[in-house]
Design a protein around this motif. Structure first.
Motif, short mmCIF file in Angstrom:
data_model
loop_
_atom_site.label_atom_id
_atom_site.label_comp_id
_atom_site.label_asym_id
_atom_site.label_seq_id
_atom_site.Cartn_x
_atom_site.Cartn_y
_atom_site.Cartn_z
N GLY A 121 9.16 6.98 -11.69
CA GLY A 121 8.52 7.23 -10.40
C GLY A 121 7.05 7.57 -10.57
O GLY A 121 6.18 7.08 -9.84
N ALA A 122 6.75 8.43 -11.56
CA ALA A 122 5.35 8.80 -11.81
C ALA A 122 4.56 7.58 -12.29
O ALA A 122 3.40 7.38 -11.90
CB ALA A 122 5.29 9.91 -12.86
N ARG A 123 5.17 6.77 -13.13
CA ARG A 123 4.51 5.57 -13.63
C ARG A 123 4.21 4.61 -12.47
O ARG A 123 3.14 4.02 -12.40
CB ARG A 123 5.41 4.90 -14.67
CG ARG A 123 4.79 3.74 -15.35
CD ARG A 123 3.87 4.21 -16.45
NE ARG A 123 3.37 3.03 -17.15
CZ ARG A 123 2.20 2.98 -17.70
NH1 ARG A 123 1.43 4.04 -17.69
NH2 ARG A 123 1.79 1.90 -18.30
N HIS A 124 5.18 4.47 -11.57
CA HIS A 124 4.99 3.59 -10.41
C HIS A 124 3.84 4.10 -9.54
O HIS A 124 3.01 3.32 -9.07
CB HIS A 124 6.30 3.51 -9.62
CG HIS A 124 6.20 2.71 -8.38
ND1 HIS A 124 6.12 1.33 -8.39
CD2 HIS A 124 6.14 3.08 -7.07
CE1 HIS A 124 6.02 0.89 -7.15
NE2 HIS A 124 6.04 1.92 -6.34
N GLN A 125 3.79 5.41 -9.33
CA GLN A 125 2.72 5.98 -8.50
C GLN A 125 1.36 5.78 -9.16
O GLN A 125 0.39 5.44 -8.49
CB GLN A 125 2.97 7.47 -8.26
CG GLN A 125 1.92 8.11 -7.38
CD GLN A 125 2.19 9.58 -7.14
OE1 GLN A 125 3.14 10.14 -7.66
NE2 GLN A 125 1.35 10.19 -6.34
N LEU A 126 1.27 5.99 -10.47
CA LEU A 126 0.01 5.80 -11.18
C LEU A 126 -0.48 4.37 -11.05
O LEU A 126 -1.65 4.13 -10.75
CB LEU A 126 0.18 6.18 -12.65
CG LEU A 126 -1.04 5.96 -13.54
CD1 LEU A 126 -2.15 6.92 -13.16
CD2 LEU A 126 -0.66 6.11 -15.00
N LYS A 127 0.41 3.41 -11.26
CA LYS A 127 0.03 2.01 -11.16
C LYS A 127 -0.39 1.66 -9.73
O LYS A 127 -1.32 0.89 -9.52
CB LYS A 127 1.17 1.09 -11.61
CG LYS A 127 1.43 1.17 -13.09
CD LYS A 127 0.21 0.71 -13.87
CE LYS A 127 0.46 0.74 -15.35
NZ LYS A 127 -0.72 0.37 -16.11
N GLY A 128 0.29 2.24 -8.74
CA GLY A 128 -0.10 2.01 -7.34
C GLY A 128 -1.48 2.54 -7.04
O GLY A 128 -2.28 1.89 -6.35
N GLN A 129 -1.82 3.71 -7.57
CA GLN A 129 -3.14 4.28 -7.35
C GLN A 129 -4.22 3.46 -8.04
O GLN A 129 -5.31 3.27 -7.50
CB GLN A 129 -3.18 5.72 -7.83
CG GLN A 129 -2.41 6.67 -6.94
CD GLN A 129 -2.34 8.08 -7.50
OE1 GLN A 129 -2.63 8.31 -8.66
NE2 GLN A 129 -1.96 9.01 -6.65
#
Length: 179
Positions: A121-129
């Motif tokens: 989830g954190a990885r997905h959020q980082l890539k989205g940002q």
């Protein structure tokens, strides 16, 4: 003309300033509103780009950690395929390992699920940002690119695939513009 001119001068003042100011009490000045809106949009884009600008300066440690962060997904995928291969090559060895996994308490499985979920989830959020930052930077560069195109091709014409309309005046106006 003296009385009428004096009356018109009193009503319209300096070029209609009194009438304009009175009208702006009841209705917003469209030109000023558009300018304020454009300034607010430009300020928001600049703030958004500045917020993510610090991510551009990355050191060796950041690059190393980014490489480490890329390992879990391929490791999980290859490990799962390896389990299938192990089950086919040596079923007894595979069965003994799976029996060991069956002895793991359920709360530990929940903990493992939470850790994996938070990681991805954190990885997905980082890539989205990072994606949003790149879009903001592209949008911020758009006016510069447009100015450069206009400087190189000042008399460029935007192609129009409009068919002739039933409005002769509109067709004539388009022809004058070269559209």
């Amino acid at each position: 003309m003296g009385l009428t001119g004096g009356l018109m001068g009193a009503v319209f003042g300096n070029g209609g300033a009194i009438l304009r100011e009175t009208a702006e009490v009841f209705r917003e000045n469209a030109e000023n509103a558009a300018e304020r809106q454009a300034n607010a949009g430009a300020a928001a884009l600049a703030q958004y780009a500045a917020e993510f600008e610090r991510h551009e300066r990355r050191g060796r440690f950041d690059l190393f950690m980014d490489g480490v962060n890329r390992l879990p997904r391929p490791a999980l995928a290859l490990g799962t395929l390896g389990l299938f291969v192990a089950a086919m090559v040596d079923p007894v060895w595979f069965g003994s390992r799976m029996s060991g996994l069956a002895l793991v308490p359920e709360p530990l499985w929940w903990l493992l699920g939470a850790v994996v979920s938070f990681y991805f989830g954190a990885r997905h959020q980082l890539k989205g940002q990072e994606f949003q930052r790149s879009i903001a930077q592209t949008i911020a560069r758009a006016p510069v690119v447009a100015r450069e195109i206009d400087a190189v091709m000042p008399d460029r014409r935007v192609p129009s695939d409009k068919k002739p309309s039933d409005n002769a005046a509109l067709d004539e106006w388009r022809a004058e513009l070269g559209r």
